[in-house]
Design an enzyme around this catalytic site. Sequence first.
Site, PDB file in Angstrom:
ATOM      1  N   SER A  28       5.661 -14.499  -5.044  1.00 55.39           N
ATOM      2  CA  SER A  28       6.630 -13.299  -5.864  1.00 55.39           C
ATOM      3  C   SER A  28       7.464 -13.724  -7.148  1.00 55.39           C
ATOM      4  O   SER A  28       8.435 -15.438  -6.350  1.00 55.39           O
ATOM      5  CB  SER A  28       7.542 -12.153  -5.036  1.00 55.39           C
ATOM      6  N   TYR A  56      11.944 -12.016   3.003  1.00 54.48           N
ATOM      7  CA  TYR A  56      11.373 -11.786   1.572  1.00 54.48           C
ATOM      8  C   TYR A  56      11.513 -13.038   0.761  1.00 54.48           C
ATOM      9  O   TYR A  56      10.530 -13.567   0.348  1.00 54.48           O
ATOM     10  CB  TYR A  56      11.345 -10.604   1.209  1.00 54.48           C
TER      11      TYR A  56
HETATM   12  P1  NAD Z   1       1.291  -2.206  -1.212  1.00 55.19           P
HETATM   13  O1  NAD Z   1       2.371  -2.266   0.164  1.00 55.19           O
HETATM   14  O2  NAD Z   1       0.278  -1.645  -2.354  1.00 55.19           O
HETATM   15  O3  NAD Z   1       0.432  -3.831  -0.612  1.00 55.19           O
HETATM   16  C1  NAD Z   1       0.643  -3.951   0.905  1.00 55.19           C
HETATM   17  C2  NAD Z   1      -0.823  -4.674   1.467  1.00 55.19           C
HETATM   18  O4  NAD Z   1      -0.250  -5.438   2.634  1.00 55.19           O
HETATM   19  C3  NAD Z   1      -1.326  -3.302   1.525  1.00 55.19           C
HETATM   20  O5  NAD Z   1      -2.956  -3.313   1.479  1.00 55.19           O
HETATM   21  C4  NAD Z   1      -1.502  -3.121   3.108  1.00 55.19           C
HETATM   22  O6  NAD Z   1      -2.298  -2.518   4.055  1.00 55.19           O
HETATM   23  C5  NAD Z   1      -1.211  -4.433   3.774  1.00 55.19           C
HETATM   24  N1  NAD Z   1      -0.558  -5.337   4.716  1.00 55.19           N
HETATM   25  C6  NAD Z   1       0.597  -4.717   5.248  1.00 55.19           C
HETATM   26  N2  NAD Z   1       1.245  -5.374   6.111  1.00 55.19           N
HETATM   27  C7  NAD Z   1      -0.459  -5.826   7.039  1.00 55.19           C
HETATM   28  C8  NAD Z   1      -1.065  -6.675   7.794  1.00 55.19           C
HETATM   29  N3  NAD Z   1       0.428  -6.580   9.231  1.00 55.19           N
HETATM   30  N4  NAD Z   1      -2.334  -7.093   7.822  1.00 55.19           N
HETATM   31  C9  NAD Z   1      -2.677  -6.592   6.590  1.00 55.19           C
HETATM   32  N5  NAD Z   1      -2.412  -6.211   5.892  1.00 55.19           N
HETATM   33  C10 NAD Z   1      -1.021  -5.855   5.897  1.00 55.19           C
HETATM   34  O7  NAD Z   1       1.991  -3.275  -2.065  1.00 55.19           O
HETATM   35  P2  NAD Z   1       1.537  -4.658  -2.932  1.00 55.19           P
HETATM   36  O8  NAD Z   1       2.599  -4.828  -4.009  1.00 55.19           O
HETATM   37  O9  NAD Z   1       0.644  -4.146  -3.630  1.00 55.19           O
HETATM   38  O10 NAD Z   1       1.834  -5.740  -2.216  1.00 55.19           O
HETATM   39  C11 NAD Z   1       0.575  -6.818  -2.185  1.00 55.19           C
HETATM   40  C12 NAD Z   1       1.887  -8.180  -2.432  1.00 55.19           C
HETATM   41  O11 NAD Z   1       2.022  -8.221  -4.006  1.00 55.19           O
HETATM   42  C13 NAD Z   1       2.611  -8.947  -1.204  1.00 55.19           C
HETATM   43  O12 NAD Z   1       2.893  -9.923  -1.523  1.00 55.19           O
HETATM   44  C14 NAD Z   1       3.837  -7.854  -1.869  1.00 55.19           C
HETATM   45  O13 NAD Z   1       5.280  -8.932  -1.735  1.00 55.19           O
HETATM   46  C15 NAD Z   1       3.517  -8.982  -3.826  1.00 55.19           C
HETATM   47  N6  NAD Z   1       4.462  -8.326  -4.491  1.00 55.19           N
HETATM   48  C16 NAD Z   1       4.721  -7.232  -4.735  1.00 55.19           C
HETATM   49  C17 NAD Z   1       5.667  -6.645  -5.710  1.00 55.19           C
HETATM   50  C18 NAD Z   1       5.416  -4.886  -6.126  1.00 55.19           C
HETATM   51  O14 NAD Z   1       7.044  -4.910  -7.044  1.00 55.19           O
HETATM   52  N7  NAD Z   1       5.293  -4.607  -5.937  1.00 55.19           N
HETATM   53  C19 NAD Z   1       6.630  -7.833  -6.758  1.00 55.19           C
HETATM   54  C20 NAD Z   1       5.863  -9.365  -6.856  1.00 55.19           C
HETATM   55  C21 NAD Z   1       5.608  -9.557  -4.981  1.00 55.19           C
END
Ligand code: NAD
Length: 261
Positions: free
Chosen positions: A143, A156
């Site tokens: 991130s 985080y």
């Molecule tokens: P999201 O909530 O759509 O996706 C998160 C995913 O992780 C989902 O598929 C969820 O089911 C899964 N998950 C959660 N707990 C779990 C567990 N115990 N076992 C297996 N799977 C699990 O959110 P996203 O934005 O797509 O996030 C994906 C990644 O991107 C994360 O690591 C997040 O930190 C990172 N990220 C997101 C952003 C943003 O702005 N959306 C920015 C930087 C980094």
Amino acid sequence: MAFEISLAGRTAVITGSNSGIGLGMAWEIARAGADVVLNSFSDRDEDHAIAEEIAKATGTNTRYIQADMSKGDQCRRLISDAGKCDILINNAGIQHVAPIPEFPVDKWDAIIAINMSSAFHTTAIALPMMREAGWGRIINVSSAHGLTASPFKAAYVAAKHGVVGLTKTTALETAQEPITANAICPGYVLTPIVEKQIPDTMREYNMTREEVIQNVMLKRQPSKEFATTEQLGGTAVFLCSDAAAQITGTTISVDGGWTAL
Ligand code: NAD
């Protein structure tokens, strides 16, 4: 030498890929020809239906395997059950926002486990498989918070910085092999993890949805636009290409300029 990106014959395992960035990456990796193993902790018909939809649309053998990334043994079992793992994308992640003295210990433990330790467990099982296959790509979804900090996101920010450290160590341990390890560092992407933060922030600051998006979320993102899941999928496909064979142990920001500030 012309570089073409075909991932036909490869198998990609993407943790936390039934929504958001992981799902966007699954679509782009499958469009490039790889079979994909989708994952989350749930085991609903709709999880398997997403995999079937991708398989049908892309002609790949894409399937869904349930495993809870908060548990080390299930992380390891996911990779073993996949049977093959040429591309490993550690993407599963959760968020919790609170000042350090009030930060719930169970949330701290869950965020460290899911956002960071899961990548150690999956990598430990995937690396020998990649060595056996003679090729591998590890992509850890960190991130902008893996490179900078914000208040109230202690777990985080710690986990995402940890993932960058794990990525560098993985790259050094594989440096003389046809295996690379890199971290993608997204800025804000409008996915469920971000969508869930909007109503609370609207209440907290007495703002409209649009004000929260522009004045709070995109405040630090100079482009003033969210990155998209398709763009992150495209970045992952690039890191799997031959053109990226010498890119290892580094971070690629997809953050509209956030970390340039
Ligand atoms: P999201 O909530 O759509 O996706 C998160 C995913 O992780 C989902 O598929 C969820 O089911 C899964 N998950 C959660 N707990 C779990 C567990 N115990 N076992 C297996 N799977 C699990 O959110 P996203 O934005 O797509 O996030 C994906 C990644 O991107 C994360 O690591 C997040 O930190 C990172 N990220 C997101 C952003 C943003 O702005 N959306 C920015 C930087 C980094």
